[in-house]
Design an enzyme around this catalytic site. Sequence first.
Site, mmCIF file in Angstrom:
data_model
loop_
_atom_site.group_PDB
_atom_site.id
_atom_site.type_symbol
_atom_site.label_atom_id
_atom_site.label_comp_id
_atom_site.label_asym_id
_atom_site.label_seq_id
_atom_site.Cartn_x
_atom_site.Cartn_y
_atom_site.Cartn_z
ATOM 1 C CB CYS A 1 -9.572 -1.533 2.240
ATOM 2 S SG CYS A 1 -10.415 -3.143 1.873
ATOM 3 C CD GLU B 1 -5.680 0.566 1.582
ATOM 4 O OE1 GLU B 1 -5.681 -0.558 2.293
ATOM 5 O OE2 GLU B 1 -6.121 0.325 0.585
ATOM 6 N NE ARG C 1 -3.971 -1.719 -0.142
ATOM 7 C CZ ARG C 1 -4.027 -2.777 -0.782
ATOM 8 N NH1 ARG C 1 -3.329 -3.366 -1.501
ATOM 9 N NH2 ARG C 1 -5.176 -3.591 -0.584
HETATM 10 C C1 LIG Z 1 -14.470 0.231 -4.749
HETATM 11 C C2 LIG Z 1 -13.110 0.144 -4.366
HETATM 12 C C3 LIG Z 1 -12.165 -0.967 -4.436
HETATM 13 C C4 LIG Z 1 -10.761 -0.738 -4.193
HETATM 14 N N1 LIG Z 1 -10.045 -1.829 -4.093
HETATM 15 C C5 LIG Z 1 -8.687 -1.838 -4.083
HETATM 16 C C6 LIG Z 1 -7.914 -2.712 -4.247
HETATM 17 O O1 LIG Z 1 -8.612 -4.304 -4.369
HETATM 18 N N2 LIG Z 1 -6.419 -2.729 -4.167
HETATM 19 C C7 LIG Z 1 -6.117 -1.611 -3.893
HETATM 20 O O2 LIG Z 1 -4.737 -1.584 -3.925
HETATM 21 N N3 LIG Z 1 -6.860 -0.613 -3.824
HETATM 22 C C8 LIG Z 1 -8.263 -0.706 -3.965
HETATM 23 N N4 LIG Z 1 -8.870 0.412 -3.821
HETATM 24 C C9 LIG Z 1 -8.224 1.902 -3.673
HETATM 25 C C10 LIG Z 1 -7.965 2.607 -4.869
HETATM 26 O O3 LIG Z 1 -8.835 2.160 -5.964
HETATM 27 C C11 LIG Z 1 -6.308 2.417 -5.310
HETATM 28 O O4 LIG Z 1 -5.512 2.927 -4.343
HETATM 29 C C12 LIG Z 1 -6.294 3.145 -6.791
HETATM 30 O O5 LIG Z 1 -4.987 2.608 -7.286
HETATM 31 C C13 LIG Z 1 -6.084 4.484 -6.348
HETATM 32 O O6 LIG Z 1 -5.719 5.268 -7.791
HETATM 33 P P1 LIG Z 1 -6.296 6.789 -8.093
HETATM 34 O O7 LIG Z 1 -5.985 7.224 -9.336
HETATM 35 O O8 LIG Z 1 -7.777 6.814 -7.869
HETATM 36 O O9 LIG Z 1 -5.618 7.478 -6.777
HETATM 37 P P2 LIG Z 1 -6.133 8.787 -6.039
HETATM 38 O O10 LIG Z 1 -6.900 8.450 -4.897
HETATM 39 O O11 LIG Z 1 -6.521 9.806 -6.825
HETATM 40 O O12 LIG Z 1 -4.718 9.210 -5.270
HETATM 41 C C14 LIG Z 1 -4.168 8.110 -4.207
HETATM 42 C C15 LIG Z 1 -2.833 8.598 -4.019
HETATM 43 O O13 LIG Z 1 -1.926 8.712 -5.303
HETATM 44 C C16 LIG Z 1 -1.640 10.023 -5.298
HETATM 45 N N5 LIG Z 1 -1.341 10.277 -6.826
HETATM 46 C C17 LIG Z 1 -2.734 10.108 -7.727
HETATM 47 N N6 LIG Z 1 -2.153 10.323 -9.141
HETATM 48 C C18 LIG Z 1 -0.847 10.552 -9.038
HETATM 49 C C19 LIG Z 1 -0.060 11.000 -9.933
HETATM 50 N N7 LIG Z 1 -0.282 11.023 -11.217
HETATM 51 N N8 LIG Z 1 1.476 11.486 -9.360
HETATM 52 C C20 LIG Z 1 1.739 11.526 -8.236
HETATM 53 N N9 LIG Z 1 0.809 10.991 -6.981
HETATM 54 C C21 LIG Z 1 -0.591 10.791 -7.641
HETATM 55 C C22 LIG Z 1 -2.460 10.946 -4.813
HETATM 56 O O14 LIG Z 1 -2.091 12.351 -4.560
HETATM 57 C C23 LIG Z 1 -2.927 10.331 -3.539
HETATM 58 O O15 LIG Z 1 -1.692 10.515 -2.534
HETATM 59 C C24 LIG Z 1 -10.245 0.394 -4.002
HETATM 60 C C25 LIG Z 1 -11.025 1.553 -4.131
HETATM 61 C C26 LIG Z 1 -12.674 1.423 -4.106
HETATM 62 C C27 LIG Z 1 -13.487 2.862 -4.222
#
Ligand SMILES: Cc1cc2nc3c(=O)[nH]c(=O)nc-3n(C[C@H](O)[C@H](O)[C@H](O)COP(=O)(O)OP(=O)(O)OC[C@H]3O[C@@H](n4cnc5c(N)ncnc54)[C@H](O)[C@@H]3O)c2cc1C
Length: 298
Positions: free
Chosen positions: A216, A287, A168
């Site tokens: 989560c 997380e 994570r």
């Molecule tokens: C229904 C659901 C199920 C999920 N299941 C999982 C799972 O099975 N496994 C898992 O690992 N996660 C899971 N997640 C969490 C999430 O989807 C992941 O962590 C995902 O990869 C985050 O991507 P994001 O683009 O939405 O990041 P964001 O939520 O937009 O950002 C997360 C972090 O990354 C940073 N960030 C985003 N883009 C960039 C960039 N281009 N450069 C630098 N920093 C950046 C942000 O500043 C923040 O600190 C789940 C979420 C939901 C809603």
Amino acid sequence: MTLPAALRTSAASRYPLSRATTFRIGGPAALAVRPRTSDEVALALHVARTEGWTVRCVGMGSNLLVDDHGVDGLVLLMRGLRRIEFEGASVTCGAGVTNNQVLQATRARGLGGLECLVGYPGTLGGAVRMNAGGAPGYVGARVQWVKGIEPSGRVVYRDARDCGFRYRGSALSDLVVTEVRLLLPPADPEEYALRCASLRDRKKATQPLHLPSAGCVWKNPPGHPAAGRLVEEAGCKGLRAGGAEVSTLHANFIVNRGDATCADVLSLMEEVRSRVADRSGVLLEREVIHWHDAAVAV
Ligand SMILES: Cc1cc2nc3c(=O)[nH]c(=O)nc-3n(C[C@H](O)[C@H](O)[C@H](O)COP(=O)(O)OP(=O)(O)OC[C@H]3O[C@@H](n4cnc5c(N)ncnc54)[C@H](O)[C@@H]3O)c2cc1C
């Protein structure tokens, strides 16, 4: 200040971050910009440096809990970086390419190995920053290099071994990630599609995907049962604070029942953490990333 013309069309002041997060929670960003290229990211960082603004990035906002008061400074909405380019078994993706887009594009080329991104929202920038994944593996294992821009404006390429991928997390929090190159194994398209469909079905059956959430909210504590199990054993399923509720389907999810605020979620998390500590002696670690004004840049 006046923004350069290249950024002005995609800029919005007091942009409601509830629109940019899957939790549908969060106050406004003082200024939000939606860059479409690495050059526009560099330009936005230059302006932020000149003005002394804090910079944060949001991909799909699927791991974010944003404060009800919003955040100062500049928020980069990264979904516009959508380029996908193949070279043999390697694929280079803009940071805003979504999990679904990269899965579809690579599967069409007979490439596999991305089961770790199946069944949940996210962009590749967010995925590498969080080292997204789970039981089928983690995205860090597929990364060749990550390209990003430091707040100073320096463009850097980091090999996977220098990305500090861990459970994570990663050592990428000092960068705005603009591109990610993945190296993928070949896969039989039909077999791979079936495997992905089965993973997706399992998530649909066990997670509250029909309600807004950030997935989560707790990390699994090493050497203990999974966080969801600990929360369930502490009797927290269905517990509520305002519009926030511990999911009755999966106890590691907090769902937004419609009008939840960040304050509701934080107060519910405090209650859950305290009940779990009383019941099992484990202090759960968050997380989900909480944005508030004391937060570190990016
Ligand atoms: C229904 C659901 C199920 C999920 N299941 C999982 C799972 O099975 N496994 C898992 O690992 N996660 C899971 N997640 C969490 C999430 O989807 C992941 O962590 C995902 O990869 C985050 O991507 P994001 O683009 O939405 O990041 P964001 O939520 O937009 O950002 C997360 C972090 O990354 C940073 N960030 C985003 N883009 C960039 C960039 N281009 N450069 C630098 N920093 C950046 C942000 O500043 C923040 O600190 C789940 C979420 C939901 C809603």
